[in-house]
Design an enzyme around this catalytic site. Structure first.
Site, PDB file in Angstrom:
ATOM      1  N   GLU A 120       1.114  28.135 -21.095  1.00  0.00           N
ATOM      2  CA  GLU A 120       2.243  28.929 -21.592  1.00  0.00           C
ATOM      3  C   GLU A 120       2.314  30.211 -20.803  1.00  0.00           C
ATOM      4  O   GLU A 120       1.285  30.771 -20.410  1.00  0.00           O
ATOM      5  CB  GLU A 120       2.089  29.266 -23.078  1.00  0.00           C
ATOM      6  CG  GLU A 120       2.225  28.087 -24.019  1.00  0.00           C
ATOM      7  CD  GLU A 120       0.903  27.426 -24.354  1.00  0.00           C
ATOM      8  OE1 GLU A 120       0.931  26.319 -24.917  1.00  0.00           O
ATOM      9  OE2 GLU A 120      -0.157  28.001 -24.033  1.00  0.00           O
ATOM     10  N   TYR A 132       3.168  29.766 -10.563  1.00  0.00           N
ATOM     11  CA  TYR A 132       2.974  28.416 -11.095  1.00  0.00           C
ATOM     12  C   TYR A 132       3.918  27.409 -10.442  1.00  0.00           C
ATOM     13  O   TYR A 132       3.529  26.269 -10.166  1.00  0.00           O
ATOM     14  CB  TYR A 132       3.151  28.421 -12.612  1.00  0.00           C
ATOM     15  CG  TYR A 132       2.141  29.283 -13.329  1.00  0.00           C
ATOM     16  CD1 TYR A 132       0.776  29.182 -13.029  1.00  0.00           C
ATOM     17  CD2 TYR A 132       2.524  30.218 -14.276  1.00  0.00           C
ATOM     18  CE1 TYR A 132      -0.159  29.978 -13.667  1.00  0.00           C
ATOM     19  CE2 TYR A 132       1.592  31.016 -14.924  1.00  0.00           C
ATOM     20  CZ  TYR A 132       0.250  30.888 -14.615  1.00  0.00           C
ATOM     21  OH  TYR A 132      -0.674  31.679 -15.244  1.00  0.00           O
TER      22      TYR A 132
END
Length: 197
Positions: A120, A132
């Site tokens: 998350e 990411y």
């Protein structure tokens, strides 16, 4: 910063890890939380330290003359690596150290035979999202009001194919690139495995 060391977090670094957590997240995990992760066989808890570095926030000093500049953690859940923590001290951000730590976590996931990775991230954290996404994570969902102080949604990111030959080859290429970038900046990285799983 001249010498960077990537290694498992140890008990003598726990206090520094909690302070780093406060500096990065406002106190996400307590000392007891980090200690539980250290003791769990399902957790991979990594430390990135720097020798010869200076930091105006002296409380991040760890043992000896090295600074704890980063912490990363994953949980191994069935075939999934759940990345629970990726923190680089604010004074050492934007130097590629987050990439090094994420790479090490993904290598650890591969070594454990895990097939997917998830995490998350705050929906507004564009720097983390960019990191990411460079590693192939994609948005899979949203958790409403997941974060507090300030309250904000979390994006759920997902990455499949950790055991594929393509992904392992990418890990090796990323490692070579990151190490070359660090060397160009005058830093040496010690501790990241050079062989694939």
């Amino acid at each position: 910063m001249a010498s960077l060391h990537l290694k498992p977090l140890t008990f003598n670094l726990l206090t520094a890890a909690v302070q780093l957590d406060i500096d990065c997240f406002g106190g996400f995990w307590t000392l007891e939380g980090y200690q539980r992760e250290l003791e769990s066989p399902n957790s991979e808890l990594l430390a990135l330290t720097a020798e010869g570095a200076t930091c105006t926030a002296s409380q991040v000093l760890s043992t000896s003359d090295s600074l704890l500049v980063g912490v990363g953690c994953l949980w191994a859940i069935l075939t999934e690596a759940h990345i629970t923590c990726l923190a680089i001290h604010p004074q050492f951000q934007h130097q590629g150290l987050g990439s090094i730590l994420l790479l090490a976590l993904l290598k650890a996931a591969c070594d454990r035979g895990l097939e997917q990775a998830t995490l998350e991230v705050r929906a507004s954290n564009q720097a983390a999202l960019g990191l990411y996404q460079r590693f192939g994570f994609q948005t899979a969902g949203r958790r409403r009001r997941y974060y507090a102080n300030p309250q904000e949604d979390a994006l759920i990111l997902w990455r499949e194919g950790l055991q594929s030959g393509n992904f392992k080859q990418n890990l090796e290429q990323w490692q070579q690139q990151f190490e070359a970038d660090l060397a160009q900046a005058g830093h040496q990285l010690i501790g990241l495995p050079t062989d694939g799983p």
